[in-house]
Design an enzyme around this catalytic site. Sequence first.
Site, PDB file in Angstrom:
ATOM      1  N   LYS A  16      38.728 114.546  18.155  1.00 51.24           N
ATOM      2  CA  LYS A  16      37.403 114.535  17.142  1.00 51.24           C
ATOM      3  C   LYS A  16      36.493 113.123  17.665  1.00 51.24           C
ATOM      4  O   LYS A  16      35.511 113.370  17.821  1.00 51.24           O
ATOM      5  CB  LYS A  16      37.796 114.123  15.670  1.00 51.24           C
ATOM      6  CG  LYS A  16      38.431 115.336  15.064  1.00 51.24           C
ATOM      7  CD  LYS A  16      38.729 115.081  13.593  1.00 51.24           C
ATOM      8  CE  LYS A  16      39.474 113.709  13.056  1.00 51.24           C
ATOM      9  NZ  LYS A  16      41.125 113.898  13.794  1.00 51.24           N
ATOM     10  N   ARG A  91      39.747 114.259   4.158  1.00 50.40           N
ATOM     11  CA  ARG A  91      41.162 114.359   4.527  1.00 50.40           C
ATOM     12  C   ARG A  91      42.073 115.056   3.462  1.00 50.40           C
ATOM     13  O   ARG A  91      43.373 115.344   3.625  1.00 50.40           O
ATOM     14  CB  ARG A  91      41.763 113.251   5.158  1.00 50.40           C
ATOM     15  CG  ARG A  91      41.907 113.384   6.665  1.00 50.40           C
ATOM     16  CD  ARG A  91      42.310 111.668   6.794  1.00 50.40           C
ATOM     17  NE  ARG A  91      43.060 111.453   8.143  1.00 50.40           N
ATOM     18  CZ  ARG A  91      42.594 110.910   9.221  1.00 50.40           C
ATOM     19  NH1 ARG A  91      41.401 110.700   9.176  1.00 50.40           N
ATOM     20  NH2 ARG A  91      43.140 110.552  10.313  1.00 50.40           N
ATOM     21  N   ARG A 130      46.120 107.460  24.620  1.00 48.00           N
ATOM     22  CA  ARG A 130      44.808 107.333  24.264  1.00 48.00           C
ATOM     23  C   ARG A 130      44.549 105.675  24.339  1.00 48.00           C
ATOM     24  O   ARG A 130      45.443 104.788  24.167  1.00 48.00           O
ATOM     25  CB  ARG A 130      44.647 107.590  22.764  1.00 48.00           C
ATOM     26  CG  ARG A 130      43.375 107.404  22.245  1.00 48.00           C
ATOM     27  CD  ARG A 130      42.993 108.052  21.223  1.00 48.00           C
ATOM     28  NE  ARG A 130      43.462 107.625  20.015  1.00 48.00           N
ATOM     29  CZ  ARG A 130      43.385 108.333  18.663  1.00 48.00           C
ATOM     30  NH1 ARG A 130      42.368 109.226  18.401  1.00 48.00           N
ATOM     31  NH2 ARG A 130      44.008 107.853  17.725  1.00 48.00           N
ATOM     32  N   ARG A 163      45.736 101.559  19.961  1.00 46.00           N
ATOM     33  CA  ARG A 163      45.719 101.357  18.694  1.00 46.00           C
ATOM     34  C   ARG A 163      47.337 101.303  18.253  1.00 46.00           C
ATOM     35  O   ARG A 163      48.034 101.916  18.865  1.00 46.00           O
ATOM     36  CB  ARG A 163      45.109 102.611  17.971  1.00 46.00           C
ATOM     37  CG  ARG A 163      43.815 102.726  17.550  1.00 46.00           C
ATOM     38  CD  ARG A 163      43.258 103.882  16.933  1.00 46.00           C
ATOM     39  NE  ARG A 163      44.026 104.367  15.942  1.00 46.00           N
ATOM     40  CZ  ARG A 163      43.481 105.482  15.383  1.00 46.00           C
ATOM     41  NH1 ARG A 163      42.445 105.944  15.570  1.00 46.00           N
ATOM     42  NH2 ARG A 163      44.068 105.990  14.356  1.00 46.00           N
ATOM     43  N   ARG A 174      51.640 110.719  11.178  1.00 47.16           N
ATOM     44  CA  ARG A 174      50.331 110.997  10.856  1.00 47.16           C
ATOM     45  C   ARG A 174      50.190 112.495  11.007  1.00 47.16           C
ATOM     46  O   ARG A 174      49.564 113.068  10.228  1.00 47.16           O
ATOM     47  CB  ARG A 174      49.427 110.394  12.071  1.00 47.16           C
ATOM     48  CG  ARG A 174      49.271 109.015  11.656  1.00 47.16           C
ATOM     49  CD  ARG A 174      48.942 108.071  12.836  1.00 47.16           C
ATOM     50  NE  ARG A 174      47.499 108.350  13.412  1.00 47.16           N
ATOM     51  CZ  ARG A 174      46.978 108.165  14.524  1.00 47.16           C
ATOM     52  NH1 ARG A 174      47.784 107.414  15.383  1.00 47.16           N
ATOM     53  NH2 ARG A 174      45.566 108.549  15.003  1.00 47.16           N
TER      54      ARG A 174
HETATM   55  P1  AMP Z   1      42.051 107.844  12.162  1.00 48.31           P
HETATM   56  O1  AMP Z   1      41.427 106.780  12.897  1.00 48.31           O
HETATM   57  O2  AMP Z   1      41.068 108.734  11.470  1.00 48.31           O
HETATM   58  O3  AMP Z   1      43.363 108.279  12.838  1.00 48.31           O
HETATM   59  O4  AMP Z   1      42.538 107.087  10.814  1.00 48.31           O
HETATM   60  C1  AMP Z   1      43.437 105.979  10.924  1.00 48.31           C
HETATM   61  C2  AMP Z   1      44.230 105.917   9.587  1.00 48.31           C
HETATM   62  O5  AMP Z   1      43.113 105.362   8.610  1.00 48.31           O
HETATM   63  C3  AMP Z   1      45.039 107.120   8.963  1.00 48.31           C
HETATM   64  O6  AMP Z   1      45.983 107.217   9.442  1.00 48.31           O
HETATM   65  C4  AMP Z   1      44.865 106.787   7.614  1.00 48.31           C
HETATM   66  O7  AMP Z   1      45.977 105.841   7.340  1.00 48.31           O
HETATM   67  C5  AMP Z   1      43.578 105.899   7.376  1.00 48.31           C
HETATM   68  N1  AMP Z   1      42.649 107.005   6.837  1.00 48.31           N
HETATM   69  C6  AMP Z   1      41.377 107.445   7.679  1.00 48.31           C
HETATM   70  N2  AMP Z   1      40.638 108.002   7.223  1.00 48.31           N
HETATM   71  C7  AMP Z   1      41.191 108.620   5.865  1.00 48.31           C
HETATM   72  C8  AMP Z   1      41.016 109.189   4.802  1.00 48.31           C
HETATM   73  N3  AMP Z   1      40.111 110.191   4.789  1.00 48.31           N
HETATM   74  N4  AMP Z   1      41.741 109.310   3.920  1.00 48.31           N
HETATM   75  C9  AMP Z   1      42.866 108.559   3.827  1.00 48.31           C
HETATM   76  N5  AMP Z   1      43.233 107.837   4.696  1.00 48.31           N
HETATM   77  C10 AMP Z   1      42.444 107.598   5.895  1.00 48.31           C
END
Ligand code: AMP
Length: 223
Positions: A16, A91, A130, A163, A174
């Site tokens: 994404k 999400r 990554r 990360r 995740r």
């Molecule tokens: P990402 O960078 O999208 O993988 O997000 C990293 C982390 O941020 C996720 O594993 C969640 O802990 C939190 N997070 C990101 N987006 C959301 C969302 N829409 N709702 C809840 N937690 C989120």
Amino acid sequence: MTARTLVLLGAPGSGKGTQAVHLETELGLKHVASGDLFRDHVARGTELGLRATDYMKRGALVPDDVTIGMLRERLTEPDAQGGVLLDGFPRTMEQSIVLAAMLQELGRRVDAVIYLEIPEEELVERLSGRLICRECQAPFHVTANPFRSCPFGKCHGEHLYQRSDDNPDTVRARIATYHRQTEPVIDYYRLIDLLVTVPGSGPVESVKAAVVEAARKVVSKEQ
Ligand code: AMP
């Protein structure tokens, strides 16, 4: 024409972020990534960041009351008024329902949801290799998408980092969270006929072309 709202959905590691960076420059929509917003709060040590940290470390979702408020604020900022590309939000079913209401208040709606479909077995490998640019958040991969040039022409790969939640244990958590809480959102958008599925496997360049084609069709449609 009303400002467009595109949503990018897919499992962690489906690409994404890579596609969003590309689409942002191709379509002129502002890339809004909930994960980036959280990481920024964590780095600045804000109260919201402190609340989010533990969930992020565990690969769990940050509670909706925190997440929705943060997104609501972001969507009203001036640079989001010309249209946005949402990455990582919604999400949960609740987030998708609240998003529809938020957009309605702004005279907008979700125009399309681009779903990047990836075989499960590819995800762990993609995430563990990554690398992210700390400056512009663009993602790369050590072998599949190595750094060649900065998509924004800003840096030379000197800010790349891994990360902390891209370690195998958190990655597995995740992915489980995604199955439990985000897959129903995909089914919901399919049901209301907003979902455009794009196969996310294969060379980055061909996935980019397929995503841009899908997004352009939506963006150029009259409202
Ligand atoms: P990402 O960078 O999208 O993988 O997000 C990293 C982390 O941020 C996720 O594993 C969640 O802990 C939190 N997070 C990101 N987006 C959301 C969302 N829409 N709702 C809840 N937690 C989120």
